[in-house]
Design a protein around this motif. Structure first.
Motif, short mmCIF file in Angstrom:
data_model
loop_
_atom_site.label_atom_id
_atom_site.label_comp_id
_atom_site.label_asym_id
_atom_site.label_seq_id
_atom_site.Cartn_x
_atom_site.Cartn_y
_atom_site.Cartn_z
N TRP A 1 0.85 -1.18 0.00
CA TRP A 1 0.00 0.00 0.00
C TRP A 1 0.88 1.23 0.00
O TRP A 1 2.10 1.13 0.15
CB TRP A 1 -0.96 0.02 1.19
CG TRP A 1 -0.28 0.13 2.53
CD1 TRP A 1 0.22 1.28 3.11
CD2 TRP A 1 -0.01 -0.91 3.45
NE1 TRP A 1 0.78 0.99 4.32
CE2 TRP A 1 0.65 -0.35 4.56
CE3 TRP A 1 -0.26 -2.29 3.45
CZ2 TRP A 1 1.06 -1.11 5.65
CZ3 TRP A 1 0.15 -3.04 4.54
CH2 TRP A 1 0.80 -2.44 5.61
N GLU B 1 -12.58 10.00 -2.24
CA GLU B 1 -12.61 8.53 -2.29
C GLU B 1 -11.36 7.86 -1.72
O GLU B 1 -11.12 6.69 -1.98
CB GLU B 1 -12.87 8.04 -3.73
CG GLU B 1 -14.09 8.65 -4.39
CD GLU B 1 -15.37 8.51 -3.57
OE1 GLU B 1 -15.56 7.48 -2.90
OE2 GLU B 1 -16.18 9.46 -3.59
N VAL B 2 -10.55 8.59 -0.96
CA VAL B 2 -9.34 8.05 -0.35
C VAL B 2 -9.56 7.95 1.16
O VAL B 2 -10.19 8.82 1.76
CB VAL B 2 -8.12 8.95 -0.66
CG1 VAL B 2 -6.89 8.52 0.11
CG2 VAL B 2 -7.83 8.95 -2.15
N LYS B 3 -9.02 6.90 1.77
CA LYS B 3 -9.13 6.73 3.22
C LYS B 3 -8.29 7.82 3.91
O LYS B 3 -7.12 8.00 3.61
CB LYS B 3 -8.64 5.36 3.64
CG LYS B 3 -9.50 4.24 3.12
CD LYS B 3 -8.91 2.90 3.45
CE LYS B 3 -9.72 1.82 2.77
NZ LYS B 3 -8.99 0.56 2.69
N GLY C 1 -3.61 5.56 -5.92
CA GLY C 1 -5.03 5.80 -6.14
C GLY C 1 -5.85 5.42 -4.93
O GLY C 1 -5.32 4.90 -3.94
N PRO C 2 -7.15 5.63 -5.00
CA PRO C 2 -8.03 5.36 -3.85
C PRO C 2 -7.99 3.91 -3.36
O PRO C 2 -8.24 3.65 -2.20
CB PRO C 2 -9.42 5.71 -4.36
CG PRO C 2 -9.20 6.59 -5.53
CD PRO C 2 -7.88 6.19 -6.12
N ASP C 3 -7.66 2.98 -4.25
CA ASP C 3 -7.68 1.57 -3.86
C ASP C 3 -6.43 1.13 -3.10
O ASP C 3 -6.44 0.07 -2.47
CB ASP C 3 -7.87 0.69 -5.10
CG ASP C 3 -6.77 0.90 -6.14
OD1 ASP C 3 -6.27 2.04 -6.26
OD2 ASP C 3 -6.41 -0.06 -6.83
N ASN C 4 -5.33 1.92 -3.14
CA ASN C 4 -4.10 1.45 -2.49
C ASN C 4 -3.43 2.47 -1.57
O ASN C 4 -2.32 2.24 -1.12
CB ASN C 4 -3.10 0.99 -3.55
CG ASN C 4 -2.50 2.13 -4.35
OD1 ASN C 4 -2.99 3.26 -4.32
ND2 ASN C 4 -1.44 1.84 -5.07
N CYS C 5 -4.08 3.60 -1.31
CA CYS C 5 -3.41 4.58 -0.46
C CYS C 5 -4.32 5.11 0.63
O CYS C 5 -5.53 4.94 0.60
CB CYS C 5 -2.85 5.73 -1.29
SG CYS C 5 -4.02 7.02 -1.72
N LYS C 6 -3.67 5.72 1.60
CA LYS C 6 -4.38 6.36 2.70
C LYS C 6 -3.58 7.57 3.14
O LYS C 6 -2.35 7.60 3.04
CB LYS C 6 -4.57 5.38 3.86
CG LYS C 6 -3.26 4.85 4.40
CD LYS C 6 -3.51 3.78 5.45
CE LYS C 6 -2.24 3.03 5.75
NZ LYS C 6 -2.25 1.66 5.34
N ILE D 1 -13.94 8.99 4.48
CA ILE D 1 -13.80 9.01 3.03
C ILE D 1 -14.71 10.13 2.51
O ILE D 1 -15.92 10.08 2.70
CB ILE D 1 -14.16 7.66 2.38
CG1 ILE D 1 -13.23 6.56 2.94
CG2 ILE D 1 -14.07 7.75 0.86
CD1 ILE D 1 -13.57 5.16 2.48
#
Length: 160
Positions: free
Chosen positions: A24, A133-135, A112-117, A153
């Protein structure tokens, strides 16, 4: 032979191979990361430590307790040019985080939103833009005992 992504310090003396793709991406806004990077945040792809390999020249290590958890953070840096390359953590001994700019090809890491925070947004510089859309976490992603913290989010970009 490389098995993951490669990178090195500014002078090229300390090199590494990640051994894998990142698990991540953490974008940290804490004061430690601001000081460590000289910027308003650190972008840190995180990898399994098991497959990670520094080359023939090993980095030096500076250790400091985290203001957030009290656990040690180890900063790995070149003994000659001083470039900070990686962080290891007492709290997560099986992970290693990289300073993304030390990668030979930083664009190889897609964020991107699927792999970062985004973490420690409570310490973000005023005017920091957080994408939708990001944590997002006010501080850590988990309590000291490992209990996950629910992220926020946002549906549209916000500014701190």
């Amino acid at each position: 032979m490389t098995t993951g992504l490669t990178g090195s310090c500014l002078c090229g003396q300390v090199a590494y191979d990640t051994g894998s793709e990142p698990l991540w991406i953490t974008i940290c806004h804490c004061r430690f990361c601001q000081r460590a990077t000289g910027s308003d945040r650190m972008i840190q792809p995180v990898f399994e430590r098991r497959g990670f390999n520094f080359g023939a020249v090993r980095p030096k290590v500076y250790t400091q307790p985290s203001d957030g958890s009290g656990k040690d953070i180890n900063v790995h840096f070149c003994p000659d040019c001083g470039t900070k390359l990686a962080l290891t953590f007492e709290r997560w001994p099986d992970k290693i985080g990289l300073y993304i700019g030390t990668l030979d090809n930083p664009h190889a890491v897609k964020i991107g939103p699927d792999n970062c925070k985004h973490i420690f947004v409570s310490e973000a510089q005023p005017g920091t833009l957080l994408p939708p859309e990001v944590k997002v976490f006010d501080r850590h992603v988990a309590e000291s005992d490992g209990t996950p913290i629910e992220p926020t989010i946002y549906s549209k970009p916000i500014t701190t």
